[in-house]
Design an enzyme around this catalytic site. Structure first.
Site, PDB file in Angstrom:
ATOM      1  N   LYS A   1       0.857  -1.332  -0.053  1.00 46.39           N
ATOM      2  CA  LYS A   1       0.032   0.008  -0.097  1.00 46.39           C
ATOM      3  C   LYS A   1       0.929   1.257  -0.071  1.00 46.39           C
ATOM      4  O   LYS A   1       1.904   1.327   0.519  1.00 46.39           O
ATOM      5  CB  LYS A   1      -0.859   0.176   1.273  1.00 46.39           C
ATOM      6  CG  LYS A   1      -2.049  -0.962   1.355  1.00 46.39           C
ATOM      7  CD  LYS A   1      -2.470  -0.828   2.600  1.00 46.39           C
ATOM      8  CE  LYS A   1      -3.910  -1.663   2.693  1.00 46.39           C
ATOM      9  NZ  LYS A   1      -4.954  -1.476   1.780  1.00 46.39           N
TER      10      LYS A   1
ATOM     11  N   ASP B   1      -3.141  -7.498  -1.323  1.00 44.04           N
ATOM     12  CA  ASP B   1      -3.845  -6.613  -0.777  1.00 44.04           C
ATOM     13  C   ASP B   1      -5.241  -6.871  -0.421  1.00 44.04           C
ATOM     14  O   ASP B   1      -5.824  -6.501   0.337  1.00 44.04           O
ATOM     15  CB  ASP B   1      -3.597  -5.163  -1.139  1.00 44.04           C
ATOM     16  CG  ASP B   1      -3.915  -4.197  -0.269  1.00 44.04           C
ATOM     17  OD1 ASP B   1      -3.957  -4.463   0.849  1.00 44.04           O
ATOM     18  OD2 ASP B   1      -4.227  -2.918  -0.550  1.00 44.04           O
TER      19      ASP B   1
ATOM     20  N   ARG C   1     -10.461 -11.301   2.433  1.00 44.00           N
ATOM     21  CA  ARG C   1     -11.319 -12.512   1.671  1.00 44.00           C
ATOM     22  C   ARG C   1     -10.332 -13.764   1.734  1.00 44.00           C
ATOM     23  O   ARG C   1     -11.089 -14.906   2.036  1.00 44.00           O
ATOM     24  CB  ARG C   1     -11.586 -12.063   0.320  1.00 44.00           C
ATOM     25  CG  ARG C   1     -10.651 -11.770  -0.656  1.00 44.00           C
ATOM     26  CD  ARG C   1     -10.833 -11.176  -1.889  1.00 44.00           C
ATOM     27  NE  ARG C   1     -11.112  -9.620  -1.646  1.00 44.00           N
ATOM     28  CZ  ARG C   1     -11.273  -8.821  -2.515  1.00 44.00           C
ATOM     29  NH1 ARG C   1     -11.783  -9.037  -3.840  1.00 44.00           N
ATOM     30  NH2 ARG C   1     -11.472  -7.431  -2.358  1.00 44.00           N
TER      31      ARG C   1
END
Ligand code: BES
Ligand code: MN
Ligand code: ZN
Length: 488
Positions: free
Chosen positions: A256, A326, A330
């Site tokens: 990120k 990233d 999930r």
């Protein structure tokens, strides 16, 4: 910890009384000892009109807090007014009040909840805490015996649970390793009706939690899958709660940028909410079986980290191609949801700070709600509304599912374009709940609302705790027809 008590008025304490919009005195306002002209001038100076959340202190032999409740008083207005009172009376310690005398069903609970939430602050990392303020507390002046003791204990158990979730989320990532979080509930779980299980390190791989192990591969601290189960006598319903527990989300090799990374200690807010709600449900002895599951790990880049193009196998056997490291939430929830589905609950609810896309869609105050069936969606919507948390249902269109088709595995973890990102994430999760009734809350926005005021201070909100406890209460008492399609 703010205490809430009830009984006859204690004249040694400051008194807080409600004022409706336009300076209409609410119940309990006895201001005969104040000169009306001087009072009006004082309130003019303070620009106090009785708007929701305005609080002004009147000095005198007994300090009186005038607490604005606005025009239309409902449960949420009472929570907000009480929260504002807590913030304004921080130096006063305990306060006596008649706020709950306003005629709203459940007023005592809402006032207690708002006050406890509004008293929260996170100071444990300051070297000089300054002069310690007195313990906050609220004393509800009994109104013809109306204050329900049961309402009050629910409200304060729930609000204190929200504050514990806030503490966990506000804690720096380096001070909340996966094992430490799991162990933080272990002492609590030491009772005959609660079962505590955790898988750590190698056990995670052996148990087939391939998504969790994959996300953990770049971290020096081992991953933990935690499952705690509450089984009270006579429970007929079963609720599974699953919370995303990414202790820090750097993005992994798909790193990120700094601006997005700096707040990522909050990426375990789902797990924090689930664990805090679990404690409150047990404390309140809500008659329902509850399973709380939290996959816990950090998401970090390193020479051993999962790489774009790698394929992971989840607990239910489905394979996942990791195209973006990233999109890790999930991957760990795949295992958490698979584990939840294994115990055949009546309803699975998961909470996750899952997507920036959901924040783009709904902003920082509203969670995205996804549920394939209307009954489950309505149950969650009703519980959230009652609890005072805002959710908004978003669709799960089947014709978006092909965007997740992988060239090598059962699915890939990102769609490959950024449109509808919260939906793709939810469609991914749906692959792991089997035929169980399921609702997913994307809490990326409201877990860290930025806006402060009323009963929300700086930092974490503890979003989801109140809704989860309300769901447990509603499900425990639901008629047998609810969710019956799934429980057969
Ligand atoms: N933890 C983030 C989502 C998030 C964003 C939480 C903002 C709180 C505030 C999540 O793991 C993430 O990185 N999601 C990606 C998904 C994308 C790669 C498909 C995102 O939203 O950018
Ligand atoms: Mn991420
Ligand atoms: Zn994340």
């Amino acid at each position: 910890m703010a205490m809430v008590t009830t009984g006859s008025d204690d004249a040694a304490l400051p008194l807080a009384i409600p004022v409706l919009a336009g300076r209409q005195w609410g119940p309990g306002a006895d201001l005969t000892s104040h000169d009306p002209d001087a009072l009006a001038e004082y309130l003019d100076q303070a620009d106090f009109q009785g708007e929701l959340g305005q609080v002004v202190a009147l000095p005198g032999a007994r300090t009186v807090y005038l607490v604005g409740v606005g025009e239309e008083v409902d449960l949420e207005a009472l929570r907000k007014a009480a929260g504002s009172l807590a913030a304004a009376s921080k130096r006063a310690g305990r306060v006596s009040t008649t706020l709950h005398h306003l005629a709203v069903d459940g007023a005592e609970g809402a006032v207690a909840e708002g006050f406890v939430l509004g008293s929260y602050s996170f100071d444990r990392y300051r070297s000089d805490p300054g002069e310690a303020p007195p313990e906050p507390g609220l004393h509800l002046i009994a109104d013809q015996g109306s204050a329900e003791a049961a309402d009050l204990s629910v409200a304060s158990a729930v609000a204190n649970a929200v504050n514990r979730a806030r503490d966990l989320v506000n804690t720096p990532a380096s001070d909340k390793g996966p094992e430490a979080i799991a162990k933080s509930i272990q002492a609590f779980a030491d009772r005959p009706d609660v079962r505590f299980e955790m898988w750590t390190g190698e056990e995670v791989i052996e148990a087939g939690f391939g998504g969790l192990a994959g996300v953990n591969a770049g971290s020096a601290r081992p991953a933990t899958m935690l499952r705690v189960t509450y089984r009270p006598d006579g429970a007929t319903r079963k609720l599974a709660m699953v919370g995303k527990g990414i202790v820090f989300d750097s993005g992994g090799l798909t790193l990120k940028p700094y601006e997005s990374m700096k707040s990522m200690k909050t990426d375990m807010a789902g797990a924090a909410a689930v664990l805090a709600a679990f404690e409150a449900i047990v404390e309140l002895a809500i008659p329902i079986e509850v399973i709380a599951i939290t996959p816990l790990t950090e998401n970090l880049p390193s020479g051993t980290a999962v790489k774009p193009g790698d394929v992971l196998t989840a607990r239910n056997g489905k394979t996942m191609e990791v195209l973006n490291t990233d999109a890790e939430g999930r991957l760990v929830l795949a295992d958490g949801l698979s584990l939840a589905a294994e115990s055949d609950p009546d309803l699975i609810v998961d909470l996750a700070t899952l997507t920036g896309a959901c924040v783009v869609a709904l902003g920082r105050k509203i969670a995205g709600l996804f549920a394939p069936d209307d009954e489950a969606a309505q149950l969650v919507e009703a519980a959230a509304a009652r609890a005072g948390e805002r959710v908004w249902r978003l669709p799960l269109p089947e014709d978006y599912r092909p965007d997740l088709d992988s060239e090598v595995a059962d699915m890939k973890n990102v769609a490959g374009h950024r449109y509808g990102g919260a939906i793709h994430a939810a469609l991914f999760l749906k692959e792991f709940v089997g035929d169980r009734a399921w609702a997913h809350l994307d809490i990326a926005g409201p877990s860290w609302p930025e806006d402060t005021g009323f009963y929300q201070g700086k930092g974490a909100s503890g979003f989801g705790v109140r809704t989860l406890v309300q769901i447990a209460r509603d499900l425990a008492h639901a008629e047998s027809s609810i969710l019956s399609a799934h429980s057969e």
